[in-house]
Design a protein around this motif. Structure first.
Motif, PDB file in Angstrom:
ATOM      1  N   ALA A  52      -9.294 -48.598  58.293  1.00 27.37           N
ATOM      2  CA  ALA A  52      -9.530 -49.941  59.247  1.00 27.37           C
ATOM      3  C   ALA A  52      -9.958 -51.010  59.891  1.00 27.37           C
ATOM      4  O   ALA A  52      -9.954 -51.859  59.138  1.00 27.37           O
ATOM      5  N   GLY A  53     -11.694 -50.754  58.939  1.00 29.20           N
ATOM      6  CA  GLY A  53     -13.040 -51.590  59.003  1.00 29.20           C
ATOM      7  C   GLY A  53     -12.439 -53.325  58.612  1.00 29.20           C
ATOM      8  O   GLY A  53     -12.523 -54.133  59.772  1.00 29.20           O
ATOM      9  N   PRO A  54     -11.902 -53.295  56.933  1.00 27.18           N
ATOM     10  CA  PRO A  54     -11.841 -53.925  56.793  1.00 27.18           C
ATOM     11  C   PRO A  54     -10.438 -55.309  57.684  1.00 27.18           C
ATOM     12  O   PRO A  54     -10.514 -56.566  58.032  1.00 27.18           O
ATOM     13  N   ALA A  55      -9.184 -54.466  58.139  1.00 22.22           N
ATOM     14  CA  ALA A  55      -8.217 -54.869  59.450  1.00 22.22           C
ATOM     15  C   ALA A  55      -9.133 -55.880  60.584  1.00 22.22           C
ATOM     16  O   ALA A  55      -7.759 -56.583  60.945  1.00 22.22           O
ATOM     17  N   PHE A  56      -9.785 -55.314  60.834  1.00 21.30           N
ATOM     18  CA  PHE A  56     -10.488 -55.749  62.282  1.00 21.30           C
ATOM     19  C   PHE A  56     -11.343 -56.265  62.378  1.00 21.30           C
ATOM     20  O   PHE A  56     -12.372 -57.287  63.057  1.00 21.30           O
ATOM     21  N   ALA A  75     -11.458 -59.313  67.484  1.00 25.15           N
ATOM     22  CA  ALA A  75     -11.307 -58.769  68.733  1.00 25.15           C
ATOM     23  C   ALA A  75     -10.444 -57.184  68.756  1.00 25.15           C
ATOM     24  O   ALA A  75      -9.365 -57.272  67.634  1.00 25.15           O
ATOM     25  N   ALA A  76     -11.227 -56.628  68.676  1.00 22.98           N
ATOM     26  CA  ALA A  76     -10.097 -54.659  69.043  1.00 22.98           C
ATOM     27  C   ALA A  76     -10.979 -54.018  70.714  1.00 22.98           C
ATOM     28  O   ALA A  76     -11.550 -54.633  70.888  1.00 22.98           O
ATOM     29  N   PRO A 131      -1.077 -38.193  63.163  1.00 29.48           N
ATOM     30  CA  PRO A 131       0.253 -39.250  63.446  1.00 29.48           C
ATOM     31  C   PRO A 131      -0.582 -40.366  63.452  1.00 29.48           C
ATOM     32  O   PRO A 131       0.328 -41.056  63.344  1.00 29.48           O
ATOM     33  N   ARG A 132      -0.341 -40.319  64.657  1.00 30.94           N
ATOM     34  CA  ARG A 132      -0.542 -41.754  65.596  1.00 30.94           C
ATOM     35  C   ARG A 132      -1.603 -43.326  65.203  1.00 30.94           C
ATOM     36  O   ARG A 132      -1.666 -44.667  65.202  1.00 30.94           O
ATOM     37  N   PHE A 133      -2.922 -42.301  64.729  1.00 34.03           N
ATOM     38  CA  PHE A 133      -3.841 -43.070  63.808  1.00 34.03           C
ATOM     39  C   PHE A 133      -4.545 -43.244  62.938  1.00 34.03           C
ATOM     40  O   PHE A 133      -5.604 -42.598  62.920  1.00 34.03           O
ATOM     41  N   PRO A 134      -3.681 -43.237  61.588  1.00 28.68           N
ATOM     42  CA  PRO A 134      -3.985 -42.148  60.476  1.00 28.68           C
ATOM     43  C   PRO A 134      -4.708 -42.480  59.857  1.00 28.68           C
ATOM     44  O   PRO A 134      -5.749 -42.523  59.493  1.00 28.68           O
ATOM     45  N   ASP A 135      -5.597 -44.473  60.204  1.00 29.05           N
ATOM     46  CA  ASP A 135      -6.476 -44.914  59.451  1.00 29.05           C
ATOM     47  C   ASP A 135      -7.520 -44.878  60.366  1.00 29.05           C
ATOM     48  O   ASP A 135      -8.717 -45.183  59.085  1.00 29.05           O
ATOM     49  N   HIS A 167      -9.011 -49.771  67.616  1.00 33.40           N
ATOM     50  CA  HIS A 167      -7.043 -50.382  67.901  1.00 33.40           C
ATOM     51  C   HIS A 167      -6.705 -51.868  68.167  1.00 33.40           C
ATOM     52  O   HIS A 167      -7.768 -52.633  69.100  1.00 33.40           O
ATOM     53  N   PRO A 168      -6.402 -52.200  67.989  1.00 34.35           N
ATOM     54  CA  PRO A 168      -5.727 -53.732  68.369  1.00 34.35           C
ATOM     55  C   PRO A 168      -4.687 -53.556  69.543  1.00 34.35           C
ATOM     56  O   PRO A 168      -4.678 -51.996  69.894  1.00 34.35           O
ATOM     57  N   GLU A 169      -4.593 -54.308  70.445  1.00 33.29           N
ATOM     58  CA  GLU A 169      -4.460 -54.491  71.939  1.00 33.29           C
ATOM     59  C   GLU A 169      -2.899 -54.943  71.709  1.00 33.29           C
ATOM     60  O   GLU A 169      -2.267 -56.201  71.838  1.00 33.29           O
TER      61      GLU A 169
END
Length: 129
Positions: free
Chosen positions: A14-18, A22-23, A55-59, A92-94
């Motif tokens: 998830a790091g590179p995506a964010f 802001a998260a 399953p809801r936060f697999p990253d 996570h993103p908001e």
């Protein structure tokens, strides 16, 4: 001797995506004591984590073991209660989808383990890779 397992997943995926953005950092506090006696066992916790949270936060997410302390404001005594707990940290993103996923996690735990609630805190964070 009671065995506590600490699971630590770095947010490598998830790091590179964010990165540089802001998260929201959400912390969920799960008491392991079951009203009326007993506690959520390690196998039960791992099953809940695998079936409901992951399953809801697999990253990625982080799970910490702790000891919670609280006093029931609706209780008849002012006794301070203490119980083992797990803390799940999710960055996570908001979005409406993440808010829904977190609500589902909390509702499932409350229903499955007859809890009064699952404490949630949210904090804006800046993700730096």
């Amino acid at each position: 001797m009671q065995r506590f397992v600490v699971i630590f997943f770095l947010l490598v995926l998830a790091g590179p995506a964010f990165a540089g953005s802001a998260a929201i950092e959400t912390k969920l506090y799960f008491g392991l004591g079951i009203p009326g006696g007993g506690r959520v066992g390690e196998r039960q916790w791992m099953r809940f984590l695998a079936e409901t949270v992951t399953p809801r936060f697999p990253d990625g997410l982080t799970v910490l073991s702790g000891t919670g302390q609280w006093r029931d404001p609706k209780g008849q005594s002012a006794k301070v209660m203490s119980e083992p707990s797990r803390i799940v940290i999710i960055v996570h993103p908001e979005t409406a989808a993440t808010a829904k996923a977190i609500a589902e996690i909390r509702q499932t735990y409350v229903k499955r383990f007859r809890q009064q609630s699952v404490l949630q805190t949210d904090q804006p964070v800046n993700v730096v890779e």
